[in-house]
Design a protein around this motif. Structure first.
Motif, mmCIF file in Angstrom:
data_model
loop_
_atom_site.group_PDB
_atom_site.id
_atom_site.type_symbol
_atom_site.label_atom_id
_atom_site.label_comp_id
_atom_site.label_asym_id
_atom_site.label_seq_id
_atom_site.Cartn_x
_atom_site.Cartn_y
_atom_site.Cartn_z
ATOM 1 N N ILE A 84 0.862 -1.191 0.000
ATOM 2 C CA ILE A 84 0.000 0.000 0.000
ATOM 3 C C ILE A 84 0.890 1.230 0.000
ATOM 4 N N GLU A 86 -0.259 4.595 -0.814
ATOM 5 C CA GLU A 86 -0.897 5.837 -0.357
ATOM 6 C C GLU A 86 -2.401 5.664 -0.305
ATOM 7 N N ASN A 87 -3.047 6.632 0.302
ATOM 8 C CA ASN A 87 -4.507 6.661 0.339
ATOM 9 C C ASN A 87 -4.885 8.131 0.440
ATOM 10 N N THR A 89 -7.558 9.953 0.368
ATOM 11 C CA THR A 89 -8.598 10.428 1.284
ATOM 12 C C THR A 89 -8.051 10.544 2.694
ATOM 13 N N LEU A 90 -7.360 9.474 3.102
ATOM 14 C CA LEU A 90 -6.795 9.453 4.443
ATOM 15 C C LEU A 90 -5.784 10.595 4.621
#
Lengths: 328, 548
Positions: A84, A86-87, A89-90
């Motif tokens: 993972i 990146e995200n 929204t987070l």
């Protein structure tokens, strides 16, 4: 169903963290007694920021501890974790939320700051840029002061105060105000000298409860800083220019006056006492001091140029005078 | 079933490791790896000296009276402690040590852009340190590491103060030379195929650090020169008796010295970003956010200096501007902390010494960061300014932050630097002792400051004695905690288990060459086979196949 359980757990945990943080903010017991109006304002701000900090602390440390237990490598497991990267929204959430919080803290701090220190008109640079006027009057005084409240240029209510009734702002030095007790403070290695009038000079600071006090401070030699922890106020005393400090004492008692700026070998010994007196005691004390001064003008240690004294002489002089002027 | 990635291959894998003869570490070597180790070892020596001074300070403070040393010498002890730790330990270790060793290796370069300049920068720190230590024989500076005038002009220790100024000028010059070197190296010497966003985050951190050091250090040098003039030839730049202004010195001093905090912590942020992914077997979370946050800290860091002067008689509008700027630094710092925690989340944490120190870093730096936000608020700062609350705060940042980060880096890269593994058991003992000692020493100081104990005092109100005893016990544990590390490092360097080229199975370029690396780092050209943090990519493919 599983998702619901997860959601409920998260909500419960966040609720508990918020509750614990608020509780800690209100019950930390970290500050000494609040002996002045400014200290009460200060404590409200301090406890709020502490509660926010406690919340972040619990979240991050909780996640770290949980990770150590839950995500530690098991024996024989040589695999990598999930890839993972990146995200968005987070990441937007954890950028935006702290930004909003710190901006709110900034506004709240500014509000408390102006209430504690007084605003300064920008032309106040003419005062050496060091005007720390506090015009924190209670209701009675506020009505007496009349015009001050109605003048939009010199008054402003605060949102921050836990007792925001009658917290007033003054944009100019209220030196003409007869309600203000003005005391000249002289700081030197390693003593404080308080001059009440031309005659009275003491090593111990006495102030009447409930009155606004204004300290006009000068340093004789090097930098010093006037600090009474129970008042939550501090101001450097700088040779070559005058600095000011205003406060309104509220709780009768004896409190330490501490030098907070490194001023030489005996910096740690540069302490004295501030006594917040009842008005009667204060009047009595002033009278006593006037009598002492008229009998023995040489008793004023400050009358001798400090450059002609050794450190030992200073300290000896201070100790002698402490005994002489103390209420005890 | 998933497999770990095979280590990145390069043309020098399996090459004979470099055996640097011991005497080369005492020469004017231009090899960036030798210079890096010279910096690390020298600065660690100064760390031990600074630690001994701190221990003396804490033992003195075990009782309210000044009964171990006289108050004047006490002032010298903490002045020299602060100066040594900042200018001769943390800054040289994180920039000179790790920066020199790692930056060329990480970007696939043969050496730094200006190897001779690099050597000069290191060799300037030696006379600076020797001078500073030598000043103990003539009466060392005693006016705090800030050396505020007029005290620093009127001090009895004229010679010691002058030596102090010269010493700061030397390390400042070294810092400027190093900063130029890093900026040019990172900007122009990246290998083919490595753009800015595919270089390791440590290099981003070093870039931000160097820009900051380059912009701020000359101002400190200016302040030092003027202070020297006031002290030695009687000018009146800062002396109020001749019309000078001591507050101007504070502006100049903090224009450098607050950014210096970021010079000390940004490379450590970089170290942590390098240590966490391989030891938790996950890609770094939010690469770009971390890279940008370094630059944002660099930019904001230049506009926060006056928060050290909230009580100094600065105008109110100035205090408000600096309060807002200071509080805003919490945002990019928070982004980093959250990203590291998200990297750990769901990983396969190998809880060895490097990761333990990295996690210890996050948990303690967090406390320093949060108390930093409290101090950023002007009203809160005014009460606790110049108290033990501030001492606690900056030790949580600089010990819990920088020193823990340096240890994480040392445990992580020791195999690469020496070709030997550090002993893991003693590493864990070292971590536990350091962690306990640190919290015991600095945690209670928050309470001391809030309750009313000023800093820099040899004598204090007896009501603070019990908490001070706890701090002193913690400090002695902290001092003792270095023993297992020193023994472990010295023993392992000579007799430790042989390290493979890539013991952590990491993906950054320095692990593609031998341990220790050969001269000029690679036999042929280094090959960029993966990104620096592509852990678990095979797992990802497996998962995608499973979903399909």
């Amino acid at each position: 169903m599983k998702v619901n359980n997860k959601l409920i757990s998260i909500v419960v945990i966040i609720g508990l963290i918020i509750a614990a943080s608020i509780w800690y903010g209100r019950n930390n017991g970290l500050l000494p007694v609040a002996a002045g109006d400014e200290a009460t304002l200060y404590d409200g701000l301090f406890n709020t920021i502490l509660a926010i900090a406690a919340g972040f602390f619990l979240i991050v440390e909780g996640v770290l501890l949980y990770s150590i237990i839950k995500f530690r490598k098991r024996k024989g497991d040589e695999a990598d974790g999930p890839a993972i990267h990146e995200n968005l929204t987070l990441e937007i959430a954890w950028t935006a939320i702290p930004t909003v919080i710190v901006m709110w803290v900034a506004i709240y701090s500014f509000d408390v700051y102006t209430a504690m220190q007084g605003t300064q008109d920008l032309s106040g640079m003419a005062h050496g840029g060091m005007h720390n006027a506090v015009a924190h009057v209670d209701h009675a005084a506020h009505h007496e002061s009349g015009g001050m409240h109605s003048n939009p240029m010199t008054s402003k209510a605060t949102l921050a105060s836990s007792n925001n009734n009658g917290v007033m702002m003054a944009g100019v030095i209220p030196s003409e105000d007869s309600d203000v007790v003005a005391i000249n403070v002289s700081a030197m290695q390693f003593a404080w000298v308080f001059n009440y009038t031309d005659e009275i000079a003491t090593a111990e600071l006495h102030v009447p409860v409930g009155k606004k006090i204004r300290l006009n401070m000068n340093a004789v030699d090097v930098l010093h800083a006037f600090w009474v922890p129970q008042l939550r106020i501090k101001q450097d005393v700088i040779p070559g220019r005058e600095t000011y400090l205003e406060f309104t004492p509220r709780v009768v008692g004896e409190y330490p006056v501490v030098c907070a700026e490194l001023c030489g070998s005996y910096h740690g010994g540069m302490r004295t006492t501030m006594v917040i007196d009842t008005p009667e005691d204060y009047a009595k004390w002033l009278k006593e001091q006037q009598e002492i001064a008229s009998n023995d003008p040489e008793a004023i240690v400050a009358s001798r140029p400090p450059s002609q004294m050794s450190e030992q002489e200073y300290l000896a002089g201070k100790v002698a005078q402490m005994g002489m002027t103390s209420k005890k | 079933m998933t497999q770990t990635l095979t280590p990145t291959q390069s043309s020098s894998a399996g090459a004979e490791p470099q055996k640097t003869p011991w005497w080369e570490f005492f020469t004017f070597s231009v090899d960036h790896k030798v210079i890096g180790i010279q910096y690390l070892v020298t600065s660690f020596m100064f760390y031990l000296i600074g630690g001994a001074l701190a221990s003396a300070v804490r033992v003195e403070l075990a009782t309210p009276d000044s009964d171990l040393v006289d108050p004047a010498f006490y002032n010298s002890l903490f002045t020299m402690h602060g100066t040594v730790m900042i200018f001769l330990w943390i800054v040289p270790a994180v920039t000179g040590g790790f920066g020199n060793y790692l930056v060329p290796l990480m970007i696939g370069a043969r050496d730094m852009a200006f190897p001779k300049l690099n050597a000069i920068a290191f060799w300037l720190t030696i006379p600076a340190g020797l001078l500073l230590m030598g000043s103990f024989f003539v009466g060392p500076a005693s006016t705090g590491w800030t050396a505020y005038p007029p005290l620093s002009i009127l001090t009895d220790e004229h010679v010691g103060q002058a030596i102090w100024i010269l010493s700061i000028l030397l390390v400042g010059t070294s810092s400027i030379l190093a900063a130029v070197n890093f900026i040019v190296t990172i900007w122009s010497m990246r290998m083919k195929g490595m753009d800015l966003f595919s270089m390791p985050l440590f290099c981003w951190a070093m870039m931000a650090t160097s820009v900051l050091a380059l912009l701020a250090t000359p101002v400190l040098a200016g302040a030092m020169v003027l202070l020297g003039f006031d002290l030695l030839i009687g000018t009146n730049f800062f002396n109020p008796t001749g019309g000078g202004d001591p507050v101007v010195y504070q502006h100049l001093f903090w224009f450098y010295s607050h950014p210096a905090v970021y010079v000390m912590i940004l490379p450590v942020f970089g170290i942590i970003s390098e240590v966490i992914p391989p030891h938790s077997r996950k890609p770094i979370f939010g690469y770009k956010a971390i890279a940008y946050s370094s630059m944002m800290i660099c930019a904001l860091g230049l506009f926060v200096w006056a928060h050290h002067m909230f009580t100094s008689g600065t105008p109110d509008w100035l205090r408000v501007f600096f309060m807002v700027a200071t509080l805003l630094v919490a945002v990019p710092t928070g982004i980093k902390v959250f990203s590291w925690v998200a990297t750990l989340w769901g990983g396969k944490l190998r809880l060895d010494s490097p990761l333990l120190f990295a996690m210890g870093f996050i948990s303690t730096f967090l406390i320093g960061g949060l108390s930093g936000v409290m101090l950023g608020s002007a009203p809160v700062d005014i009460h606790v300014h110049d108290t033990y609350f501030v001492v606690a705060h900056f030790h949580y940042v600089l010990f819990g932050g920088s020193v823990f980060g340096i240890y994480a880096g040392l445990y992580h890269w020791f195999p690469k630097m020496t070709g030997r593994m550090l002993n893991e058991f003693w590493g864990k003992i070292h971590f536990v002792l350091t962690f306990i000692g640190m919290h015991l020493t600095f945690g209670p100081m928050h309470i001391l400051g809030l309750q009313g104990m000023p800093r820099r005092v040899a004598q204090y109100d007896p009501q603070f004695a019990p908490i001070n005893v706890i701090c002193t016990v913690g400090a002695l544990i902290l001092a003792f905690s270095t023993v297992p590390f020193v023994i472990n490092a010295v023993y392992s360097w000579f007799k430790g288990e042989q390290a493979p080229d890539n013991p952590w199975n990491a993906l950054t370029l320095e692990w593609t060459t031998s341990s220790p690396p050969i001269p000029h780092n690679w036999v042929g050209d280094p090959v960029l086979a993966t990104g620096p943090y592509d852990y678990g990519e095979e797992y990802k493919e497996d998962r995608q196949e499973a979903i399909a």
